[in-house]
Design an enzyme around this catalytic site. Structure first.
Site, PDB file in Angstrom:
ATOM      1  N   ASP A 345       0.841  -1.204   0.000  1.00 13.74           N
ATOM      2  CA  ASP A 345       0.000   0.000   0.000  1.00 13.74           C
ATOM      3  C   ASP A 345       0.872   1.249   0.000  1.00 13.74           C
ATOM      4  OD1 ASP A 345       0.873  -0.561   2.677  1.00 13.74           O
ATOM      5  OD2 ASP A 345      -0.398   1.104   3.278  1.00 13.74           O
ATOM      6  N   GLU A 346       0.280   2.353  -0.353  1.00 22.11           N
ATOM      7  CA  GLU A 346       0.874   3.688  -0.211  1.00 22.11           C
ATOM      8  C   GLU A 346       2.318   3.755  -0.716  1.00 22.11           C
ATOM      9  OE1 GLU A 346      -1.810   5.390   3.466  1.00 22.11           O
ATOM     10  OE2 GLU A 346       0.011   4.295   3.958  1.00 22.11           O
ATOM     11  N   ALA A 347       2.579   3.067  -1.824  1.00 30.51           N
ATOM     12  CA  ALA A 347       3.919   3.090  -2.414  1.00 30.51           C
ATOM     13  C   ALA A 347       4.043   4.308  -3.340  1.00 30.51           C
ATOM     14  CB  ALA A 347       4.182   1.796  -3.170  1.00 30.51           C
TER      15      ALA A 347
END
Length: 540
Positions: A345-347
């Site tokens: 996530d949230e890369a």
């Protein structure tokens, strides 16, 4: 997975006590709470709601002459019998011997392989039959016996949780419960990276999860703020990367012996540990520990704030995949459960092209070491491997992320953790002294009142593997904080995972939930006295 940036302040981390936010819950009489004072709890007043209840007959009473009779050759019945005896002895003051001697009386735990084929109870179901002479739990597996024990526990008065002798009486209502879970995956996640929690604190949470038949403990073991598991081939991950946490505290990490102890304790309570190593983002602790993992060869400083999306493994470097292989290999070798979570996530600091390439290689590494991969639902924007599980944490039912439903149609299973329903770190209201509110304020009703089978728009209902309640720890430092944010919402998520859709309904649930309050107080737990729940009067 989560959130907006946060500025911490000392007030957020203050110790909280039950009802400390000043809200006044509507008091309810014992009769309004489901049964009259002095009468045993009705069979249908437990959490999660059972699949089938047939009331009838006089109650069973635990007395000084009661024995716990166990059958079955695997040892599981003996284990559950010993656990039940350890629970009941301090409060009742009775000996409650555990015996394999046959008999028609007492509390009986019957483990029989053929039970599954006869009744359809499956791998975790059980049947509880209560008559004046005996309370009989039968199940095809040790897990089923253990879950049945938790139901029996809730049917006894809350004072049974006391560690000192109480007056009783110890009665269980007559009748039969036949019960099994709706979903195979019923999880809770604990973020031990933003703030580190000791083995003892994790065990305490396991105790609380088991009471509500949760069967997966997802441990978020790495993030920007700290690396929490010893990896022999990369020792500085733990010894250096584990030395910080949000707010510049000392952090910490689990040795392999610590991790094995958590696994052992979880297994005794019928929970499977799902370890998570978040990547390619949320990796500052790893990047700070080893300069060679950075594209420029320069290690960044360790991080103790709460921003997200600024870190990334260096996708083009060969050493990145040596790192991934070593970490997954060691973690898979230690972990008996089938799942290994790789985050994803949230890369925001990883290009889409690099993200797709990295996740494809990381998934293959997980498969190489015999595990089933789980990733946050951004995995569906890459190429989910065959058999992969995507954990949804959005707030819209994926209306703006059609790739989630498309992946589900192609066979990707879904674990549902919508942040505005299931995230236990969301504040209850604007006055909650802990937690965040980027997904809104989430009270008990909102957390409970949704349908997993139809939540992801366009996804087949049978793609839903289960539900999970994540608890992120940016503002949480100790067990009291965990409990205050998890309760009363966690039991509702547990019920969504266990109970049939036909048994769900807020008005009935809130009454059953209210009866849990005195039990939590006996257990010494902190909890939010939600004004939406008719908690019993003090002293009831």
């Amino acid at each position: 997975m989560r959130r907006i940036p946060l500025l911490l302040c000392a007030a957020l981390l203050a110790t909280v006590v039950p009802g400390s936010l000043g809200a006044t819950a509507t008091a309810a009489s014992a009769e309004d709470a489901g049964h009259r004072a002095g009468e045993p709890t009705p069979l249908d007043q437990v959490v999660p709601a059972p699949e089938s209840v047939r009331k009838g007959g006089d109650p069973f009473t635990v007395t000084e002459r009661t024995v716990i009779r166990v059958t079955g050759s695997s040892g599981d019945a003996q284990r559950v019998g010993n656990q039940l005896a350890a629970l009941l002895r301090p409060s009742t003051g009775y000996r409650l011997p555990v015996t394999t001697t046959p008999g028609s009386d007492g509390i009986q735990l019957r483990l029989a392989d053929e039970e599954s084929g006869k009744s359809g109870l499956g791998a975790e179901g059980y049947r509880l039959k209560v008559s004046p002479r005996a309370a009989v739990i039968s199940a095809p597996t040790g897990a089923g016996l253990f879950h049945g024990m938790q139901t029996l526990r809730q049917l006894l008065p809350p004072q049974v949780e006391s560690r000192t002798p109480q007056p009783g009486p110890w009665q269980v209502s007559g009748g039969t419960i036949t019960d099994r879970p709706r979903y195979a995956y019923r999880g809770a996640m604990l973020d031990v990276s933003r703030h580190f929690f000791s083995v003892g604190e994790v065990k305490r949470y396991i105790d609380q999860l088991a009471l509500y038949k949760v069967n997966k403990l997802h441990l978020h073991l790495s993030d920007d703020q700290g690396w929490r598991i010893a990896i022999d081939s990369w020792p500085r991950l733990a010894t250096y990367g584990g030395g910080t946490e949000v707010g510049d505290g000392p952090g910490g990490y689990y040795t392999k012996a610590d991790y094995r102890e958590i696994l052992r304790y979880a297994a005794e309570h019928e929970l499977t540990v799902v370890p998570e190593i978040d990547m390619p983002g949320h990796t500052n602790a790893a990047l700070a520990s080893y300069a060679k993992l950075n594209c420029d060869g320069v290690a960044p400083p360790r991080y103790t704030g709460t921003e997200v999306g600024f870190s990334s493994l260096c996708v083009p470097l060969d050493v990145t995949y040596d790192f991934v292989d070593d970490v997954v290999r060691e973690l898979a070798a230690m972990t008996p459960g089938r799942y290994l979570h790789i985050g994803g996530d949230e890369a925001h600091s990883t290009s889409h092209e690099d993200y797709v390439a990295f996740m494809e290689r990381a998934q293959k590494t997980v498969a190489k070491y015999g595990k089933t991969v789980i990733g946050w639902h951004q995995l569906t924007g890459a190429k989910p491997a065959e058999g992969a599980v995507a954990q949804y944490w959005g707030t819209s039912g994926a209306a703006d992320e059609p790739e989630v439903a498309e992946a589900a149609k192609k066979g990707t299973k879904l674990v549902l953790s919508p942040a505005n329903r299931a995230y236990l770190d969301m504040q209850y209201n604007e006055d909650t002294p802990l937690g965040l509110h980027w997904a809104g304020y989430v009270e008990a009703q909102q957390s409970y009142d949704w349908e997993p089978g139809s939540y992801i728009k366009g996804a087949p209902a049978d793609a839903v593997l289960g539900v999970e309640a994540p608890l992120w720890s940016e503002t949480l430092e100790k067990s009291e904080h965990i409990e205050f944010m998890a309760f009363p919402r966690l039991p509702g998520i547990a019920e969504l995972g266990w109970s049939p859709a036909s048994a769900l309904g807020w008005e009935g649930y809130r009454v059953r939930l209210a009866q849990q309050g005195p039990r939590w107080e006996q257990l010494g737990m902190e909890y939010w006295r939600s004004p939406q729940v008719p908690w019993p009067d003090e002293g009831e």
